[in-house]
Motif scaffolding. Structure first.
Motif, PDB file in Angstrom:
ATOM      1  N   LEU A   1       6.888 -18.611  58.601  1.00 22.94           N
ATOM      2  CA  LEU A   1       8.219 -18.200  59.039  1.00 22.94           C
ATOM      3  C   LEU A   1       8.653 -18.986  60.267  1.00 22.94           C
ATOM      4  N   VAL A   2       7.789 -19.074  61.261  1.00 18.24           N
ATOM      5  CA  VAL A   2       8.121 -19.786  62.499  1.00 18.24           C
ATOM      6  C   VAL A   2       8.316 -21.276  62.226  1.00 18.24           C
ATOM      7  N   TRP A   3       7.437 -21.862  61.439  1.00 15.96           N
ATOM      8  CA  TRP A   3       7.553 -23.291  61.107  1.00 15.96           C
ATOM      9  C   TRP A   3       8.928 -23.576  60.491  1.00 15.96           C
ATOM     10  N   CYS A   4       9.288 -22.822  59.476  1.00 13.62           N
ATOM     11  CA  CYS A   4      10.567 -23.052  58.790  1.00 13.62           C
ATOM     12  C   CYS A   4      11.756 -22.754  59.704  1.00 13.62           C
ATOM     13  N   ALA A   5      11.659 -21.707  60.503  1.00 14.53           N
ATOM     14  CA  ALA A   5      12.768 -21.367  61.401  1.00 14.53           C
ATOM     15  C   ALA A   5      12.983 -22.445  62.461  1.00 14.53           C
ATOM     16  N   VAL A   6      11.907 -23.023  62.969  1.00 17.19           N
ATOM     17  CA  VAL A   6      12.054 -24.117  63.940  1.00 17.19           C
ATOM     18  C   VAL A   6      12.667 -25.337  63.264  1.00 17.19           C
ATOM     19  N   LEU A   7      12.226 -25.663  62.066  1.00 17.77           N
ATOM     20  CA  LEU A   7      12.824 -26.795  61.347  1.00 17.77           C
ATOM     21  C   LEU A   7      14.304 -26.545  61.069  1.00 17.77           C
ATOM     22  N   ALA A   8      14.653 -25.296  60.798  1.00 19.93           N
ATOM     23  CA  ALA A   8      16.042 -24.965  60.488  1.00 19.93           C
ATOM     24  C   ALA A   8      16.926 -25.007  61.727  1.00 19.93           C
ATOM     25  N   THR A   9      16.475 -24.394  62.803  1.00 17.09           N
ATOM     26  CA  THR A   9      17.331 -24.218  63.985  1.00 17.09           C
ATOM     27  C   THR A   9      17.124 -25.274  65.056  1.00 17.09           C
ATOM     28  N   ARG A  10      15.935 -25.901  65.063  1.00 16.79           N
ATOM     29  CA  ARG A  10      15.561 -26.871  66.094  1.00 16.79           C
ATOM     30  C   ARG A  10      15.516 -26.217  67.471  1.00 16.79           C
TER      31      ARG A  10
ATOM     32  N   PHE B   1      -1.250  -9.651  69.310  1.00 18.05           N
ATOM     33  CA  PHE B   1      -1.818 -10.856  69.923  1.00 18.05           C
ATOM     34  C   PHE B   1      -2.065 -11.946  68.890  1.00 18.05           C
ATOM     35  N   ASN B   2      -2.632 -11.571  67.747  1.00 15.98           N
ATOM     36  CA  ASN B   2      -2.927 -12.553  66.701  1.00 15.98           C
ATOM     37  C   ASN B   2      -1.644 -13.129  66.099  1.00 15.98           C
ATOM     38  N   ASN B   3      -0.660 -12.257  65.814  1.00 16.14           N
ATOM     39  CA  ASN B   3       0.625 -12.741  65.305  1.00 16.14           C
ATOM     40  C   ASN B   3       1.261 -13.705  66.301  1.00 16.14           C
ATOM     41  N   SER B   4       1.201 -13.349  67.577  1.00 16.14           N
ATOM     42  CA  SER B   4       1.815 -14.173  68.621  1.00 16.14           C
ATOM     43  C   SER B   4       1.104 -15.512  68.770  1.00 16.14           C
ATOM     44  N   ALA B   5      -0.211 -15.506  68.711  1.00 12.84           N
ATOM     45  CA  ALA B   5      -0.964 -16.754  68.827  1.00 12.84           C
ATOM     46  C   ALA B   5      -0.626 -17.692  67.669  1.00 12.84           C
ATOM     47  N   GLY B   6      -0.577 -17.156  66.465  1.00 12.22           N
ATOM     48  CA  GLY B   6      -0.197 -17.969  65.309  1.00 12.22           C
ATOM     49  C   GLY B   6       1.219 -18.503  65.431  1.00 12.22           C
ATOM     50  N   ALA B   7       2.124 -17.679  65.963  1.00 14.14           N
ATOM     51  CA  ALA B   7       3.510 -18.111  66.152  1.00 14.14           C
ATOM     52  C   ALA B   7       3.600 -19.220  67.198  1.00 14.14           C
ATOM     53  N   VAL B   8       2.817 -19.117  68.266  1.00 13.02           N
ATOM     54  CA  VAL B   8       2.809 -20.149  69.311  1.00 13.02           C
ATOM     55  C   VAL B   8       2.352 -21.487  68.720  1.00 13.02           C
ATOM     56  N   VAL B   9       1.267 -21.450  67.958  1.00 15.27           N
ATOM     57  CA  VAL B   9       0.749 -22.686  67.351  1.00 15.27           C
ATOM     58  C   VAL B   9       1.780 -23.271  66.382  1.00 15.27           C
ATOM     59  N   ALA B  10       2.358 -22.435  65.525  1.00 16.88           N
ATOM     60  CA  ALA B  10       3.334 -22.922  64.548  1.00 16.88           C
ATOM     61  C   ALA B  10       4.577 -23.480  65.243  1.00 16.88           C
ATOM     62  N   ALA B  11       5.053 -22.808  66.284  1.00 15.31           N
ATOM     63  CA  ALA B  11       6.239 -23.291  67.001  1.00 15.31           C
ATOM     64  C   ALA B  11       5.942 -24.619  67.686  1.00 15.31           C
ATOM     65  N   GLY B  12       4.765 -24.733  68.280  1.00 14.40           N
ATOM     66  CA  GLY B  12       4.384 -25.985  68.935  1.00 14.40           C
ATOM     67  C   GLY B  12       4.266 -27.133  67.951  1.00 14.40           C
ATOM     68  N   LEU B  13       3.615 -26.878  66.833  1.00 15.42           N
ATOM     69  CA  LEU B  13       3.470 -27.926  65.811  1.00 15.42           C
ATOM     70  C   LEU B  13       4.826 -28.324  65.219  1.00 15.42           C
ATOM     71  N   ALA B  14       5.661 -27.331  64.958  1.00 16.37           N
ATOM     72  CA  ALA B  14       6.977 -27.626  64.390  1.00 16.37           C
ATOM     73  C   ALA B  14       7.846 -28.390  65.387  1.00 16.37           C
ATOM     74  N   ALA B  15       7.779 -28.006  66.665  1.00 11.87           N
ATOM     75  CA  ALA B  15       8.544 -28.724  67.693  1.00 11.87           C
ATOM     76  C   ALA B  15       8.069 -30.167  67.794  1.00 11.87           C
TER      77      ALA B  15
END
Length: 166
Positions: free
Chosen positions: A99-108, A142-156
């Motif tokens: 979800l985070v990966w796609c949302a970052v690609l969509a919204t930048r 915490f686990n959801n947030s950690a995964g979101a941080v990694v996905a947002a960083g990679l997508a950025a």
């Protein structure tokens, strides 16, 4: 791990109401994301996938019943820390990543997406015991947030690299 994923899919789709919710939620949220993409100038394809993944996140988090042992205690939320030991813990770390990966690609907008994902996880954790569908655990947040941080960083990083190469 693959057996656990297969079990989760069978579990979710074994209940007709939950299965219908997954399909309807994914279709409705995917279509809503397409309209939002047109309205806000986002990229449409990753927006639709983000909407579909949001539907799956909601279906998976609200498809299970509250465990009977969770009803016994007086704690509203089980206070436990971050851990990746176990399939459930790893699953929670990966839950928001697509979800985070796609949302970052969509919204930048990686920071806005990250804050939204963490806030969504917190709201889900609070709502689960209130509606009797799962239980509140700080470890899940915490686990959801950690995964979101990694996905947002990679997508950025991917978006920056793609922009630089273009």
């Amino acid at each position: 791990m693959l057996d656990q994923v297969r079990y989760a899919v069978v579990f979710v789709f074994s209940d007709p109401v939950t299965a219908g919710g997954v399909v309807v939620g994914a279709v409705v949220l995917g279509a809503s994301a397409w309209f939002a993409a047109r309205r806000f100038g986002w990229r449409p394809v990753p927006s639709v996938f983000a909407g579909i993944f949001l539907g799956l996140v909601l279906a998976l988090t609200f498809s299970r019943s509250q465990p009977s042992w969770a009803l016994v205690g007086t704690e509203f939320c089980l206070l436990n820390g971050f851990s990746l030991h176990g399939v459930s813990e790893l699953f929670n770390a990966l839950l928001f990543a697509p979800l985070v990966w796609c949302a970052v690609l969509a919204t930048r907008r990686p920071l806005a997406v990250l804050v939204s994902a963490v806030a969504s996880s917190a709201v889900i954790e609070v709502l689960q015991p209130l509606v009797g569908r799962g239980m509140c655990e700080t470890q899940d947040l915490f686990n959801n947030s950690a995964g979101a941080v990694v996905a947002a960083g990679l997508a950025a990083g991917y978006v920056a690299l793609r922009d630089r190469m273009a």
